[in-house]
Design a protein around this motif. Structure first.
Motif, short mmCIF file in Angstrom:
data_model
loop_
_atom_site.label_atom_id
_atom_site.label_comp_id
_atom_site.label_asym_id
_atom_site.label_seq_id
_atom_site.Cartn_x
_atom_site.Cartn_y
_atom_site.Cartn_z
N LEU A 268 -51.26 -41.94 -5.53
CA LEU A 268 -51.66 -40.57 -5.10
C LEU A 268 -51.07 -39.45 -5.99
O LEU A 268 -51.95 -38.61 -6.63
N ALA A 269 -49.86 -39.58 -6.00
CA ALA A 269 -49.14 -38.64 -6.83
C ALA A 269 -49.52 -38.70 -8.38
O ALA A 269 -49.71 -37.40 -8.89
N GLN A 270 -49.89 -39.65 -8.66
CA GLN A 270 -50.48 -39.65 -10.29
C GLN A 270 -51.84 -38.99 -10.28
O GLN A 270 -52.14 -38.52 -11.34
N LYS A 271 -52.49 -39.16 -9.33
CA LYS A 271 -53.88 -38.51 -9.29
C LYS A 271 -53.83 -36.81 -9.15
O LYS A 271 -54.72 -36.29 -9.60
N THR A 275 -45.12 -36.82 -10.56
CA THR A 275 -44.30 -37.87 -10.06
C THR A 275 -44.37 -37.93 -8.50
O THR A 275 -44.58 -37.10 -7.83
N LEU A 276 -43.98 -39.13 -7.94
CA LEU A 276 -43.81 -39.51 -6.45
C LEU A 276 -42.77 -38.53 -6.10
O LEU A 276 -43.13 -37.86 -5.00
N ALA A 277 -41.73 -38.19 -6.80
CA ALA A 277 -40.57 -37.26 -6.21
C ALA A 277 -41.05 -35.71 -6.00
O ALA A 277 -40.91 -35.29 -5.42
N LEU A 303 -32.54 -32.04 -12.24
CA LEU A 303 -33.13 -30.83 -11.70
C LEU A 303 -34.15 -30.47 -12.37
O LEU A 303 -35.29 -29.80 -11.68
N VAL A 304 -34.42 -30.32 -13.71
CA VAL A 304 -35.51 -30.01 -14.26
C VAL A 304 -36.69 -30.88 -13.85
O VAL A 304 -37.93 -30.05 -13.53
N ASP A 305 -36.76 -32.15 -13.61
CA ASP A 305 -37.69 -32.78 -12.98
C ASP A 305 -38.21 -32.51 -11.68
O ASP A 305 -39.32 -32.26 -11.19
N ASN A 306 -37.04 -32.28 -10.78
CA ASN A 306 -37.28 -31.75 -9.40
C ASN A 306 -38.12 -30.33 -9.24
O ASN A 306 -39.03 -30.20 -8.68
N VAL A 307 -37.73 -29.33 -10.18
CA VAL A 307 -38.36 -28.13 -10.14
C VAL A 307 -39.90 -28.08 -10.56
O VAL A 307 -40.48 -27.40 -10.21
N HIS A 308 -40.15 -29.07 -11.47
CA HIS A 308 -41.51 -29.36 -11.92
C HIS A 308 -42.50 -29.48 -10.35
O HIS A 308 -43.55 -29.22 -10.72
N ALA A 309 -41.87 -29.87 -9.40
CA ALA A 309 -42.51 -30.11 -8.21
C ALA A 309 -43.40 -28.62 -7.85
O ALA A 309 -44.50 -28.67 -7.32
N LEU A 310 -42.73 -27.66 -8.17
CA LEU A 310 -43.31 -26.30 -7.93
C LEU A 310 -44.53 -25.90 -8.71
O LEU A 310 -45.28 -24.94 -8.20
#
Length: 338
Positions: A268-271, A275-277, A303-310
């Motif tokens: 679902l995340a890929q759709k 990423t899942l995170a 941290l760079v990857d996590n901030v991409h969630a925004l």
């Protein structure tokens, strides 16, 4: 000498804590792991620098974080003194007391003696005059909640913390201490519960009380100790937390029990183009009460990857229903607090 990125506030999201005037970065840095005496100080420094350059303003500590207990605060204090002191007023620094810190009857739980002594020790290790938020880390079953509340209120009046908070309190316990703080006019602004897709009890227990009291939340264990990432999709890495027999919070059996669910969530995340995170962090932030989610990091790139969630915080009704359906098939997972 470290110079902060001049664009650090351009991409970060800042959310208000309940009815207070305080805003937190939607992603906060937790120092529970990777900041102890056993960890490389230069790497810790690089993580703090990257966090601040990304616009992360909330830094979450506790008196017993390490190992050894107290060393996360001491290391953070060294980094503050060496690099971050010019930026102190741009940072929200939090610490806590309530889990075992030193031997004997006063180094644990929530008595006035323990809370005040712990706060004084934390400030000394951090090299700070005050923290922005000081928490009761867990409710004390043998101490009246009024005593704990009065100790936190005293810290405000002494100028040792600007705001107070609680962590790991149930809904009923939250309501009880919120009433005391309201009567005292204590700046009680935040609750820190465990909250993620596998631990949703707070949605019906704690969050309603936060709404009533006008209190915000910052969630810990947002990625469920790494379960809500792609780390375990193809087995358990040898260097992972789950593989370490000393970890009391994540075991191989827990990983295996969630593999099917994690794979479905990952699809679902890929759709969604995440990423899942990233999706898991965004999902936590969908709750109006949640101002920030804590992430840990063993290297700056995480941290760079996590901030991409925004970049994608919005969910369609169909996506939320699909997540609920996947999680309902899994059932609830829960284990110990930090």
């Amino acid at each position: 000498m470290y110079q902060a990125d001049s664009t650090r506030y351009d991409q970060m999201v800042y959310k208000r804590l309940g009815h207070s005037g305080l805003k937190l970065s939607a992603i906060g840095l937790g120092l529970w792991h990777n900041f102890g005496s056993v960890d490389n100080l230069a790497n810790q420094q690089a993580i703090i620098h990257k966090a601040f350059d990304l616009g992360i303003t909330y830094y979450d500590l506790a008196n017993n974080y390490g190992p050894v207990p107290g060393s996360a605060e001491a290391n953070f204090g060294r980094i503050m003194a060496h690099d971050m002191k010019p930026y102190r007023d741009e940072m929200i620094i939090a610490s806590k007391a309530g889990y075992e810190m030193w031997p004997g009857p006063y180094g644990d739980w929530g008595s006035r003696k323990s809370i005040i002594a712990s706060a004084n020790q934390s400030l000394q290790r951090l090299g700070l005059d005050y923290v922005d938020i000081f928490y009761s880390h867990r409710p004390d079953p043998e101490t009246d909640v009024t005593e704990t509340a009065l100790a936190l209120d005293q810290l405000v009046h002494e100028g040792k913390t600007l705001y107070v908070g609680i962590s790991n309190y149930s809904g009923a316990q939250t309501a009880a201490i919120a009433k005391i703080f309201k009567d005292l006019k204590t700046p009680f602004v935040i609750h820190q519960p465990r909250y993620n897709m596998f631990n949703r009890e707070v949605e019906t227990d704690v969050f309603p009380e936060l709404r009533k009291a006008g209190i915000g939340a910052v969630g810990f264990s947002a990625l469920s100790q790494g379960l809500l990432t792609d780390k375990y999709l193809h087995g358990i890495p040898e260097d992972s937390r789950a593989k370490k027999s000393s970890s009391p919070f994540l075991h191989p059996a827990q990983v295996e029990a969630t593999l099917k669910t994690v794979a479905q969530l990952n699809d679902l995340a890929q759709k969604r183009g995440q990423t899942l995170a990233e999706m898991a962090l965004a999902w936590n932030l969908r709750e109006p009460e949640v101002a920030s989610v804590l992430v840990g990091a063993s290297r700056p790139a995480q941290l760079v990857d996590n901030v991409h969630a925004l970049a994608n915080l919005d969910f369609t009704a169909a996506e939320l229903k699909a997540i609920d359906t996947i999680l309902a098939a899994q059932g609830t997972i829960s284990w110990g607090a930090h």
